[in-house]
Design a protein around this motif. Sequence first.
Motif, short mmCIF file in Angstrom:
data_model
loop_
_atom_site.label_atom_id
_atom_site.label_comp_id
_atom_site.label_asym_id
_atom_site.label_seq_id
_atom_site.Cartn_x
_atom_site.Cartn_y
_atom_site.Cartn_z
N GLN A 278 -3.91 -1.26 -0.66
CA GLN A 278 -3.61 -0.98 0.95
C GLN A 278 -3.49 -2.79 1.42
OE1 GLN A 278 -7.31 0.35 2.63
NE2 GLN A 278 -6.36 2.50 2.79
N ASP B 129 0.35 -3.50 0.14
CA ASP B 129 1.12 -2.58 1.05
C ASP B 129 1.35 -3.19 2.42
OD1 ASP B 129 1.69 -0.62 -0.53
OD2 ASP B 129 -0.01 0.84 0.54
N SER B 130 0.24 -3.74 2.89
CA SER B 130 0.37 -4.51 4.17
C SER B 130 1.18 -5.89 4.12
CB SER B 130 -1.37 -5.00 4.56
OG SER B 130 -1.18 -5.84 5.74
N GLN C 19 -8.68 -0.48 -1.86
CA GLN C 19 -8.58 -1.26 -0.92
C GLN C 19 -7.59 -2.68 -1.32
OE1 GLN C 19 -12.06 -3.70 -0.30
NE2 GLN C 19 -11.26 -4.76 1.57
#
Length: 76
Positions: A53, A56-57, A50
């Motif tokens: 992610q 990356d966001s 998580q």
Amino acid sequence: MPIDQMMVTITRPVEQAVNSVQGLETVRSITSRGSAEIDLFFNWQIDMFQTLQLVDSALAKVASELPPTAKVTAIG
């Protein structure tokens, strides 16, 4: 690109972007001519999938502010 320019246009914007990721404890970066390595250290209790992610966001949000030749890669 010279080191001082790398710091202003790449290293600092990326550091600021990932600073909001939950569980982040330390950010360390090494900037040299033409490259920057930014290491993120997280709390051991986080869900790494998580969190990757979320990183990356955060990187996607800052990507438009970076020079067009910049290539950003997140490795978990």
